[in-house]
Design a protein around this motif. Structure first.
Motif, short mmCIF file in Angstrom:
data_model
loop_
_atom_site.label_atom_id
_atom_site.label_comp_id
_atom_site.label_asym_id
_atom_site.label_seq_id
_atom_site.Cartn_x
_atom_site.Cartn_y
_atom_site.Cartn_z
N VAL A 139 -30.39 -34.76 -13.58
CA VAL A 139 -31.24 -34.12 -14.58
C VAL A 139 -30.52 -34.00 -15.92
N ASP A 140 -31.26 -34.27 -16.99
CA ASP A 140 -30.77 -34.02 -18.35
C ASP A 140 -31.97 -33.64 -19.20
N ASP A 141 -31.72 -33.28 -20.45
CA ASP A 141 -32.84 -32.94 -21.31
C ASP A 141 -33.56 -34.19 -21.82
N MET A 142 -32.81 -35.27 -22.10
CA MET A 142 -33.44 -36.47 -22.64
C MET A 142 -32.65 -37.72 -22.31
N VAL A 143 -33.33 -38.83 -22.41
CA VAL A 143 -32.67 -40.12 -22.47
C VAL A 143 -32.90 -40.60 -23.89
N ASP A 144 -31.80 -40.68 -24.64
CA ASP A 144 -31.87 -41.14 -26.03
C ASP A 144 -31.68 -42.66 -26.01
N THR A 145 -30.47 -43.14 -26.14
CA THR A 145 -30.25 -44.59 -26.07
C THR A 145 -30.21 -45.07 -24.62
N GLY A 146 -29.85 -44.17 -23.71
CA GLY A 146 -29.70 -44.53 -22.31
C GLY A 146 -28.26 -44.79 -21.92
N PHE A 147 -27.38 -44.89 -22.90
CA PHE A 147 -25.97 -45.18 -22.64
C PHE A 147 -25.35 -44.13 -21.71
N THR A 148 -25.45 -42.86 -22.07
CA THR A 148 -24.86 -41.80 -21.26
C THR A 148 -25.46 -41.79 -19.86
N PHE A 149 -26.77 -41.86 -19.78
CA PHE A 149 -27.44 -41.79 -18.49
C PHE A 149 -26.99 -42.93 -17.57
N GLN A 150 -26.92 -44.13 -18.09
CA GLN A 150 -26.51 -45.28 -17.29
C GLN A 150 -25.06 -45.14 -16.81
N LYS A 151 -24.17 -44.74 -17.71
CA LYS A 151 -22.76 -44.59 -17.35
C LYS A 151 -22.56 -43.48 -16.31
N VAL A 152 -23.27 -42.37 -16.46
CA VAL A 152 -23.14 -41.27 -15.49
C VAL A 152 -23.70 -41.71 -14.14
N TYR A 153 -24.81 -42.39 -14.14
CA TYR A 153 -25.41 -42.88 -12.90
C TYR A 153 -24.41 -43.77 -12.15
N GLU A 154 -23.81 -44.72 -12.86
CA GLU A 154 -22.82 -45.62 -12.26
C GLU A 154 -21.59 -44.84 -11.79
N HIS A 155 -21.14 -43.89 -12.58
CA HIS A 155 -19.98 -43.05 -12.24
C HIS A 155 -20.22 -42.28 -10.94
N LEU A 156 -21.38 -41.67 -10.83
CA LEU A 156 -21.67 -40.86 -9.63
C LEU A 156 -21.71 -41.73 -8.38
N LEU A 157 -22.36 -42.88 -8.46
CA LEU A 157 -22.44 -43.75 -7.29
C LEU A 157 -21.06 -44.28 -6.88
N LYS A 158 -20.20 -44.52 -7.85
CA LYS A 158 -18.85 -45.01 -7.57
C LYS A 158 -17.97 -43.92 -6.98
N GLU A 159 -18.00 -42.73 -7.59
CA GLU A 159 -17.11 -41.64 -7.19
C GLU A 159 -17.58 -40.88 -5.96
N PHE A 160 -18.85 -40.97 -5.63
CA PHE A 160 -19.40 -40.21 -4.50
C PHE A 160 -20.18 -41.16 -3.59
N PRO A 161 -19.47 -41.91 -2.74
CA PRO A 161 -20.12 -42.91 -1.90
C PRO A 161 -21.08 -42.33 -0.87
N SER A 162 -21.06 -41.01 -0.68
CA SER A 162 -21.99 -40.37 0.26
C SER A 162 -23.37 -40.13 -0.34
N ILE A 163 -23.55 -40.50 -1.60
CA ILE A 163 -24.89 -40.42 -2.19
C ILE A 163 -25.74 -41.53 -1.59
#
Length: 183
Positions: free
Chosen positions: A100-124
């Motif tokens: 969850v976030d307030d907005m998707v502006d360019t999408g850069f942050t959202f995409q990087k966080v999404y990738e980060h979470l899947l990489k760092e937390f393989p139990s997702i």
């Protein structure tokens, strides 16, 4: 004092509009029948949204701090920093997640966080995303959003009054009756 009128360049959001959007977002997620084990919100903009959603859905809330809007008084996106740790109220980050976030502006942050979470937390097992606003120039689209903003306006959120308020100003701010909650 009322809000300035919104234009293609500026979207002015009152507290009541802001809360209404969070409730609409909750309804969209509920109607999708997506069942999730935890919410991860991006601090700072997604904290209020994540808090309300975690209360409505009665699931743990995790907070991941990110920062990219520091230059030019917070109006220019710079280097993205993602915190090393997530603060979560119960359990660990696994299973089905709502990001969850307030907005998707360019999408850069959202995409990087999404990738980060899947990489760092393989139990997702699965992760979906939800925001209040999606801007037209975004390169990614969240699973759930309330308003599409094709002209990419600057969103003036009600809590931004606190960005320029300093502790030494509080007494006169309160005495004058100027409060963000009144908007």
């Amino acid at each position: 004092m009322g809000m300035p009128p919104s234009t293609d360049r500026d979207l002015w959001v009152s507290w009541s509009d802001y809360h209404r959007l969070i409730e609409q977002l909750a309804l969209k997620v509920y109607e999708s029948k997506y069942r999730f084990d935890a919410i991860i919100c991006l601090a700072r903009g997604g904290v209020r949204v994540g808090d309300v959603l975690s209360r409505i859905f009665d699931v743990p809330l995790g907070i991941l701090a990110t920062s990219s809007y520091r230059e030019a008084a917070g109006t220019v996106q710079g280097h993205l920093d993602i915190a090393q740790f997530i603060t979560i109220t119960r359990g660990s980050l696994e299973g089905r997640i709502l990001l969850v976030d307030d907005m998707v502006d360019t999408g850069f942050t959202f995409q990087k966080v999404y990738e980060h979470l899947l990489k760092e937390f393989p139990s997702i097992e699965e992760m979906r995303s939800a925001v209040l606003w999606l801007k037209g120039h975004a390169t990614v689209q969240p699973d759930y959003y309330c308003e599409y903003l094709p002209t990419n306006p600057w969103i003036h959120q009600p809590f931004e009054d606190y960005d320029s308020l300093r502790p030494h100003q509080l007494e006169s701010w309160i005495r004058k009756g100027t409060s963000s909650a009144d908007s």
